[in-house]
Enzyme design. Sequence first.
Site, PDB file in Angstrom:
ATOM      1  N   HIS A  33       0.908   5.204   1.186  1.00  0.00           N
ATOM      2  CA  HIS A  33       0.256   6.234   1.995  1.00  0.00           C
ATOM      3  C   HIS A  33       0.287   7.565   1.233  1.00  0.00           C
ATOM      4  O   HIS A  33       1.350   7.966   0.729  1.00  0.00           O
ATOM      5  CB  HIS A  33       1.024   6.463   3.299  1.00  0.00           C
ATOM      6  CG  HIS A  33       1.061   5.292   4.222  1.00  0.00           C
ATOM      7  ND1 HIS A  33       0.223   5.172   5.293  1.00  0.00           N
ATOM      8  CD2 HIS A  33       1.848   4.181   4.242  1.00  0.00           C
ATOM      9  CE1 HIS A  33       0.493   4.053   5.955  1.00  0.00           C
ATOM     10  NE2 HIS A  33       1.479   3.427   5.338  1.00  0.00           N
ATOM     11  N   HIS A  46       0.850  -1.191   0.000  1.00  0.00           N
ATOM     12  CA  HIS A  46       0.000   0.000   0.000  1.00  0.00           C
ATOM     13  C   HIS A  46       0.881   1.236   0.000  1.00  0.00           C
ATOM     14  O   HIS A  46       1.995   1.215   0.537  1.00  0.00           O
ATOM     15  CB  HIS A  46      -0.941   0.022   1.212  1.00  0.00           C
ATOM     16  CG  HIS A  46      -0.256  -0.176   2.513  1.00  0.00           C
ATOM     17  ND1 HIS A  46       0.145  -1.418   2.965  1.00  0.00           N
ATOM     18  CD2 HIS A  46       0.137   0.711   3.451  1.00  0.00           C
ATOM     19  CE1 HIS A  46       0.742  -1.282   4.137  1.00  0.00           C
ATOM     20  NE2 HIS A  46       0.759  -0.004   4.448  1.00  0.00           N
TER      21      HIS A  46
HETATM   22  P1  AMP Z   1       2.022   0.386   7.332  1.00  0.00           P
HETATM   23  O1  AMP Z   1       2.549   0.650   8.713  1.00  0.00           O
HETATM   24  O2  AMP Z   1       2.777   1.135   6.262  1.00  0.00           O
HETATM   25  O3  AMP Z   1       1.922  -1.096   7.043  1.00  0.00           O
HETATM   26  O4  AMP Z   1       0.581   1.020   7.306  1.00  0.00           O
HETATM   27  C1  AMP Z   1      -0.586   0.352   7.646  1.00  0.00           C
HETATM   28  C2  AMP Z   1      -1.668   1.397   7.672  1.00  0.00           C
HETATM   29  O5  AMP Z   1      -2.920   0.742   7.542  1.00  0.00           O
HETATM   30  C3  AMP Z   1      -1.738   2.199   8.978  1.00  0.00           C
HETATM   31  O6  AMP Z   1      -1.620   3.604   8.660  1.00  0.00           O
HETATM   32  C4  AMP Z   1      -3.094   1.849   9.557  1.00  0.00           C
HETATM   33  O7  AMP Z   1      -3.704   2.941  10.204  1.00  0.00           O
HETATM   34  C5  AMP Z   1      -3.868   1.415   8.325  1.00  0.00           C
HETATM   35  N1  AMP Z   1      -4.962   0.477   8.565  1.00  0.00           N
HETATM   36  C6  AMP Z   1      -4.911  -0.701   9.226  1.00  0.00           C
HETATM   37  N2  AMP Z   1      -6.122  -1.300   9.221  1.00  0.00           N
HETATM   38  C7  AMP Z   1      -6.950  -0.481   8.526  1.00  0.00           C
HETATM   39  C8  AMP Z   1      -8.323  -0.532   8.179  1.00  0.00           C
HETATM   40  N3  AMP Z   1      -9.109  -1.555   8.551  1.00  0.00           N
HETATM   41  N4  AMP Z   1      -8.849   0.478   7.450  1.00  0.00           N
HETATM   42  C9  AMP Z   1      -8.072   1.527   7.094  1.00  0.00           C
HETATM   43  N5  AMP Z   1      -6.773   1.632   7.376  1.00  0.00           N
HETATM   44  C10 AMP Z   1      -6.214   0.648   8.099  1.00  0.00           C
END
Ligand code: AMP
Length: 139
Positions: free
Chosen positions: A103, A101
């Site tokens: 950001h 993903h």
């Molecule tokens: P990373 O640390 O780069 O793997 O980012 C994971 C991101 O996913 C974090 O910013 C979380 O807040 C976000 N996240 C986790 N679960 C969900 C969810 N169910 N819906 C939206 N965002 C999520």
Amino acid sequence: MKQDNCIFCKLANGDIPTNTIFEDEDVRVFLDAGPATKGHALVVPKNHYADIYEIEPDVLAKVAKVAQKVIRHATKVLGCDGYNLVQNNGEAAGQTVFHFHMHLIPRYKDMDNRNLISWTPGEVDEGEAKALCESLKIE
Ligand code: AMP
Ligand code: ZN
């Protein structure tokens, strides 16, 4: 390909509802559940790739194109002053969800968290830098 036990596979494919701001056949863009700033969104491919090492180049290019489209639009709506694109790979790099993903983090001049993404510049030893550069060269 989807992975049964992957939350982002479910979110990206609409099996679990999200605050979606854009969707096409390859990706979904939805608001982050724990936003760094107002409007923080994630570009998520519908197929499962753990990270930058696994993702297909064409899908990666699509992610970048969609990121630009969303940012151009969201900047006008949010009135933000800039954007950080962050993409973590591996636990050591802060990745917590192991489905690729990107950001999209809007930045606002008047917010007090300007150091959200920053580092203190390190020292460079010229000899080391030359050797490092040689070892990293791609022909
Ligand atoms: P990373 O640390 O780069 O793997 O980012 C994971 C991101 O996913 C974090 O910013 C979380 O807040 C976000 N996240 C986790 N679960 C969900 C969810 N169910 N819906 C939206 N965002 C999520
Ligand atoms: Zn997945």
